[in-house]
Design an enzyme around this catalytic site. Structure first.
Site, PDB file in Angstrom:
ATOM      1  N   ARG A 292      22.019  29.679 -38.933  1.00 18.60           N
ATOM      2  CA  ARG A 292      22.024  31.025 -38.340  1.00 18.60           C
ATOM      3  C   ARG A 292      23.439  31.566 -38.198  1.00 18.60           C
ATOM      4  NH1 ARG A 292      17.841  32.568 -34.790  1.00 18.60           N
ATOM      5  NH2 ARG A 292      19.355  33.310 -33.293  1.00 18.60           N
TER       6      ARG A 292
ATOM      7  N   ARG B 292      33.544  32.173 -41.649  1.00 16.55           N
ATOM      8  CA  ARG B 292      34.280  33.231 -42.370  1.00 16.55           C
ATOM      9  C   ARG B 292      35.746  32.877 -42.529  1.00 16.55           C
ATOM     10  NH1 ARG B 292      31.826  37.276 -38.619  1.00 16.55           N
ATOM     11  NH2 ARG B 292      29.716  37.642 -39.399  1.00 16.55           N
TER      12      ARG B 292
ATOM     13  N   ARG C  86      12.327  24.562 -24.895  1.00 16.08           N
ATOM     14  CA  ARG C  86      13.450  24.545 -23.964  1.00 16.08           C
ATOM     15  C   ARG C  86      13.281  25.744 -23.037  1.00 16.08           C
ATOM     16  NH1 ARG C  86      15.977  20.086 -23.345  1.00 16.08           N
ATOM     17  NH2 ARG C  86      18.023  21.009 -22.934  1.00 16.08           N
TER      18      ARG C  86
ATOM     19  N   ARG D  80      26.744  28.799 -21.505  1.00 15.16           N
ATOM     20  CA  ARG D  80      27.529  30.033 -21.674  1.00 15.16           C
ATOM     21  C   ARG D  80      27.465  30.871 -20.411  1.00 15.16           C
ATOM     22  NH1 ARG D  80      23.748  33.451 -26.050  1.00 15.16           N
ATOM     23  NH2 ARG D  80      21.812  33.226 -24.909  1.00 15.16           N
TER      24      ARG D  80
ATOM     25  N   GLU E  26      24.327  30.011 -17.782  1.00 15.56           N
ATOM     26  CA  GLU E  26      23.043  29.711 -18.428  1.00 15.56           C
ATOM     27  C   GLU E  26      22.917  28.201 -18.638  1.00 15.56           C
ATOM     28  OE1 GLU E  26      22.339  32.601 -21.509  1.00 15.56           O
ATOM     29  OE2 GLU E  26      21.180  31.155 -22.651  1.00 15.56           O
TER      30      GLU E  26
ATOM     31  N   TYR F  41      10.984  30.648 -33.446  1.00 14.88           N
ATOM     32  CA  TYR F  41      12.064  31.445 -32.900  1.00 14.88           C
ATOM     33  C   TYR F  41      12.167  32.715 -33.733  1.00 14.88           C
ATOM     34  CZ  TYR F  41      16.286  33.136 -30.901  1.00 14.88           C
ATOM     35  OH  TYR F  41      17.177  33.936 -30.250  1.00 14.88           O
TER      36      TYR F  41
ATOM     37  N   ASP G 235      13.746  36.616 -33.921  1.00 20.36           N
ATOM     38  CA  ASP G 235      14.565  37.676 -33.365  1.00 20.36           C
ATOM     39  C   ASP G 235      13.712  38.929 -33.200  1.00 20.36           C
ATOM     40  OD1 ASP G 235      17.109  36.610 -32.868  1.00 20.36           O
ATOM     41  OD2 ASP G 235      17.623  36.632 -34.998  1.00 20.36           O
TER      42      ASP G 235
HETATM   43  P1  FAD Z   1       7.558  37.837 -25.518  1.00 20.20           P
HETATM   44  O1  FAD Z   1       8.678  38.807 -25.314  1.00 20.20           O
HETATM   45  O2  FAD Z   1       7.732  36.472 -25.005  1.00 20.20           O
HETATM   46  O3  FAD Z   1       6.239  38.479 -24.887  1.00 20.20           O
HETATM   47  C1  FAD Z   1       5.051  37.753 -24.687  1.00 20.20           C
HETATM   48  C2  FAD Z   1       4.391  38.262 -23.410  1.00 20.20           C
HETATM   49  O4  FAD Z   1       3.067  37.723 -23.321  1.00 20.20           O
HETATM   50  C3  FAD Z   1       5.105  37.827 -22.140  1.00 20.20           C
HETATM   51  O5  FAD Z   1       5.545  38.965 -21.407  1.00 20.20           O
HETATM   52  C4  FAD Z   1       4.069  37.017 -21.374  1.00 20.20           C
HETATM   53  O6  FAD Z   1       4.113  37.248 -19.975  1.00 20.20           O
HETATM   54  C5  FAD Z   1       2.772  37.533 -21.955  1.00 20.20           C
HETATM   55  N1  FAD Z   1       1.651  36.579 -21.855  1.00 20.20           N
HETATM   56  C6  FAD Z   1       1.615  35.310 -22.326  1.00 20.20           C
HETATM   57  N2  FAD Z   1       0.408  34.745 -22.056  1.00 20.20           N
HETATM   58  C7  FAD Z   1      -0.324  35.683 -21.405  1.00 20.20           C
HETATM   59  C8  FAD Z   1      -1.654  35.714 -20.874  1.00 20.20           C
HETATM   60  N3  FAD Z   1      -2.501  34.654 -20.963  1.00 20.20           N
HETATM   61  N4  FAD Z   1      -2.086  36.839 -20.256  1.00 20.20           N
HETATM   62  C9  FAD Z   1      -1.254  37.913 -20.155  1.00 20.20           C
HETATM   63  N5  FAD Z   1      -0.005  37.939 -20.644  1.00 20.20           N
HETATM   64  C10 FAD Z   1       0.460  36.848 -21.274  1.00 20.20           C
HETATM   65  N6  FAD Z   1      16.344  38.381 -30.339  1.00 20.20           N
HETATM   66  C11 FAD Z   1      17.243  39.218 -30.915  1.00 20.20           C
HETATM   67  O7  FAD Z   1      16.911  39.947 -31.847  1.00 20.20           O
HETATM   68  N7  FAD Z   1      18.539  39.275 -30.453  1.00 20.20           N
HETATM   69  C12 FAD Z   1      18.982  38.515 -29.409  1.00 20.20           C
HETATM   70  O8  FAD Z   1      20.145  38.592 -29.027  1.00 20.20           O
HETATM   71  C13 FAD Z   1      18.046  37.637 -28.796  1.00 20.20           C
HETATM   72  N8  FAD Z   1      18.439  36.869 -27.772  1.00 20.20           N
HETATM   73  C14 FAD Z   1      17.535  36.014 -27.219  1.00 20.20           C
HETATM   74  C15 FAD Z   1      17.976  35.232 -26.168  1.00 20.20           C
HETATM   75  C16 FAD Z   1      17.123  34.332 -25.578  1.00 20.20           C
HETATM   76  C17 FAD Z   1      17.610  33.489 -24.440  1.00 20.20           C
HETATM   77  C18 FAD Z   1      15.797  34.185 -26.090  1.00 20.20           C
HETATM   78  C19 FAD Z   1      14.856  33.167 -25.517  1.00 20.20           C
HETATM   79  C20 FAD Z   1      15.330  34.997 -27.102  1.00 20.20           C
HETATM   80  C21 FAD Z   1      16.207  35.917 -27.695  1.00 20.20           C
HETATM   81  N9  FAD Z   1      15.785  36.763 -28.707  1.00 20.20           N
HETATM   82  C22 FAD Z   1      16.699  37.607 -29.299  1.00 20.20           C
HETATM   83  C23 FAD Z   1      14.376  36.763 -29.192  1.00 20.20           C
HETATM   84  C24 FAD Z   1      13.472  37.800 -28.463  1.00 20.20           C
HETATM   85  O9  FAD Z   1      13.406  37.465 -27.096  1.00 20.20           O
HETATM   86  C25 FAD Z   1      12.083  37.775 -29.107  1.00 20.20           C
HETATM   87  O10 FAD Z   1      12.183  38.207 -30.445  1.00 20.20           O
HETATM   88  C26 FAD Z   1      11.027  38.667 -28.440  1.00 20.20           C
HETATM   89  O11 FAD Z   1      11.016  38.526 -27.056  1.00 20.20           O
HETATM   90  C27 FAD Z   1       9.655  38.331 -28.988  1.00 20.20           C
HETATM   91  O12 FAD Z   1       8.695  39.222 -28.478  1.00 20.20           O
HETATM   92  P2  FAD Z   1       7.182  38.769 -28.265  1.00 20.20           P
HETATM   93  O13 FAD Z   1       6.449  39.996 -27.869  1.00 20.20           O
HETATM   94  O14 FAD Z   1       6.692  38.011 -29.432  1.00 20.20           O
HETATM   95  O15 FAD Z   1       7.227  37.701 -27.070  1.00 20.20           O
HETATM   96  N1  UDP Z   2      25.928  26.689 -31.416  1.00 15.18           N
HETATM   97  C1  UDP Z   2      26.906  25.818 -31.033  1.00 15.18           C
HETATM   98  N2  UDP Z   2      28.023  26.300 -30.415  1.00 15.18           N
HETATM   99  C2  UDP Z   2      28.194  27.614 -30.151  1.00 15.18           C
HETATM  100  C3  UDP Z   2      27.190  28.518 -30.546  1.00 15.18           C
HETATM  101  C4  UDP Z   2      26.052  28.020 -31.173  1.00 15.18           C
HETATM  102  O1  UDP Z   2      26.774  24.623 -31.233  1.00 15.18           O
HETATM  103  O2  UDP Z   2      29.236  27.992 -29.567  1.00 15.18           O
HETATM  104  C5  UDP Z   2      24.719  26.142 -32.101  1.00 15.18           C
HETATM  105  C6  UDP Z   2      23.584  25.842 -31.096  1.00 15.18           C
HETATM  106  O3  UDP Z   2      22.902  24.684 -31.519  1.00 15.18           O
HETATM  107  C7  UDP Z   2      22.695  27.070 -31.227  1.00 15.18           C
HETATM  108  C8  UDP Z   2      22.837  27.381 -32.728  1.00 15.18           C
HETATM  109  O4  UDP Z   2      24.209  27.062 -33.043  1.00 15.18           O
HETATM  110  O5  UDP Z   2      21.368  26.786 -30.876  1.00 15.18           O
HETATM  111  C9  UDP Z   2      22.530  28.821 -33.098  1.00 15.18           C
HETATM  112  O6  UDP Z   2      23.416  29.660 -32.391  1.00 15.18           O
HETATM  113  P1  UDP Z   2      22.974  31.092 -31.857  1.00 15.18           P
HETATM  114  O7  UDP Z   2      24.145  31.765 -31.274  1.00 15.18           O
HETATM  115  O8  UDP Z   2      22.207  31.782 -32.928  1.00 15.18           O
HETATM  116  O9  UDP Z   2      22.017  30.677 -30.649  1.00 15.18           O
HETATM  117  P2  UDP Z   2      20.831  31.462 -29.928  1.00 15.18           P
HETATM  118  O10 UDP Z   2      21.021  32.934 -30.127  1.00 15.18           O
HETATM  119  O11 UDP Z   2      19.631  30.922 -30.619  1.00 15.18           O
HETATM  120  O12 UDP Z   2      20.933  31.029 -28.508  1.00 15.18           O
END
Ligand code: FAD
Ligand code: UDP
Length: 371
Positions: free
Chosen positions: A172, A176, A247, A277, A300, A348, A350
């Protein structure tokens, strides 16, 4: 005609609901949380005024023009470039690994060509087809950078040895040999001016959509024409084959005066530091960050997701892959239900991929309905 149900008011449920509503279907969107937008939920912190990303920092980036115009249809996207720093043994470095990082780390002033040759001399070129995260890192950046920036962070983030994780996790991140420190390589990147929740609210705002919050799908007794389920796949089946590993994250929030760290995200790869972070959310909104006197930031922490925790990252080790296959077979055979999104497909995803897939799922359903 019976209604359609979208379980989950995140991007998956909202986008599918909107597409079907526009085609004339009546949709009930349920979410057991007390808010819409799923894990992308944002709110204004009342004490600082800062827009907070409730479930961790979310930056919108994509190469998909259709998705970019879709998101812009429902909200104003402000220019934003994600620039992440890493604090390694008390020194601050540029991420992702770029020419600046290499020159900082090795106390050099390499040109792009020199840096490339230098890293190649460090890289484990004998690893021809890297399988694990560790092999991938050693093959591309060599031992020193791997140990400093990746090994500790990855152990904290995933709770296992990098040698047992798939190489795809590291793929991912770019490497560079210039000074480009944009964390992402996609042509479109931005941050919603009024937060992600406002965008999802606009997507859901249609006369054919009813949204019901604090509502667990399993407690509904209405019969539906079809269900689009974006909750956890294993939970749908009562975990009867076992639990898929996730996780979870703990966020430790704190407020200070002024500017806490001068950047939106600083990573802490050192193994002695318990968190991965710190994100300071006013820096996700550079167009307004100067207007806030106070600031709010979050440390976090990552750990194994237990029964009552929020599932964040699917782990997908070998054990999970086998279990997933069994659940997937049942999901395909389940009549009247389509499993979607990050939790429903245990991937996972985005936000841009989530939206693209949701659009495709809705299209597929409409096509079938027309036949
Ligand atoms: P979710 O957003 O998880 O929505 C699912 C919903 O279903 C939840 O609100 C839950 O409450 C509901 N639900 C589940 N079971 C039930 C039930 N039985 N009854 C009623 N409701 C229910 N993506 C990016 O593009 N850029 C980023 O920088 C980025 N950062 C992230 C950072 C973190 C820490 C994480 C974990 C994810 C990140 N993502 C990022 C990914 C992004 O969060 C997801 O792409 C997005 O949330 C997926 O949407 P979804 O609707 O599939 O799931
Ligand atoms: N990672 C790392 N060091 C960093 C940033 C990322 O080792 O400073 C690794 C880590 O395993 C992470 C993966 O690279 O899960 C992908 O990074 P990304 O920033 O995409 O993480 P996410 O957005 O999934 O939290």
């Amino acid at each position: 005609m019976k209604r359609i149900c979208a379980v989950g008011a995140g991007f998956s449920g909202a986008v599918i609901a909107r597409e079907l509503a526009e085609a004339g279907f009546k949709i009930l969107v349920v979410d057991e949380r007390n808010h819409i937008a799923g894990n992308c939920h944002t709110y204004r912190d009342s004490e600082t005024g800062v827009m907070v990303h409730a479930y961790g920092p979310h930056i919108f980036h994509t190469a998909d023009e259709r998705v970019w115009s879709y998101i812009n249809r429902f909200g104003v996207m402000m220019p934003y470039v994600n620039r992440v720093k890493a604090n390694v043994r008390g020194r601050v470095y540029s991420l992702p690994i770029n020419l600046h990082t290499i020159n900082q780390f090795f106390e050099a002033a390499f040109s792009p060509k020199e840096a490339e040759a230098f890293i190649r001399s460090k890289a484990r070129l004998d690893i021809e087809e890297p399988q694990s995260f560790e092999e991938q890192a050693l093959r591309f950046v060599g031992e020193d950078i791997y140990r400093a920036f990746f090994a500790g962070y990855t152990r904290k983030q995933w709770g296992v040895e990098p040698s047992s994780l798939p190489a795809s996790i590291l793929k991912r991140l770019p490497l560079r040999f210039n000074y480009d420190d944009n964390y992402f390589s996609h042509p479109y990147q931005g941050m919603p001016r009024d937060g992600y929740t406002e965008i999802v609210r606009n997507i859901l705002s249609h006369e054919n959509i009813e949204v019901r919050l604090n509502c667990d799908f399993n407690r509904l007794d209405e019969k539906f024409q079809h269900v689009f389920y974006s909750g956890p796949l294993d939970r749908y089946f009562g975990y009867d084959l076992g639990r898929l590993g996730y996780r979870t994250l703990d966020f430790e929030g704190f407020r200070t005066e002024g500017d806490f760290q001068g950047a939106a995200v600083i990573n802490y790869p050192d193994p002695e530091v318990p968190f991965t972070r710190i994100s300071e959310h006013k820096h996700f909104a550079p167009w307004e960050s100067a207007t806030f006197e106070k600031t709010i930031a979050f440390r976090e922490y990552s750990r194994f997701c237990e029964k009552d925790d929020i599932p964040y990252y699917p782990i997908r080790l070998l054990k999970e892959e086998q279990l997933l296959k069994q659940y997937e077979e049942r999901a395909t055979a389940e009549p009247g239900v389509t499993f979607v999104g990050r939790l429903g497909t245990y991937q996972y995803l985005d936000m841009d991929v989530t939206i693209a897939r949701a659009l495709r799922v809705a299209e597929g359903y409409l096509e079938q309905a027309r036949l």
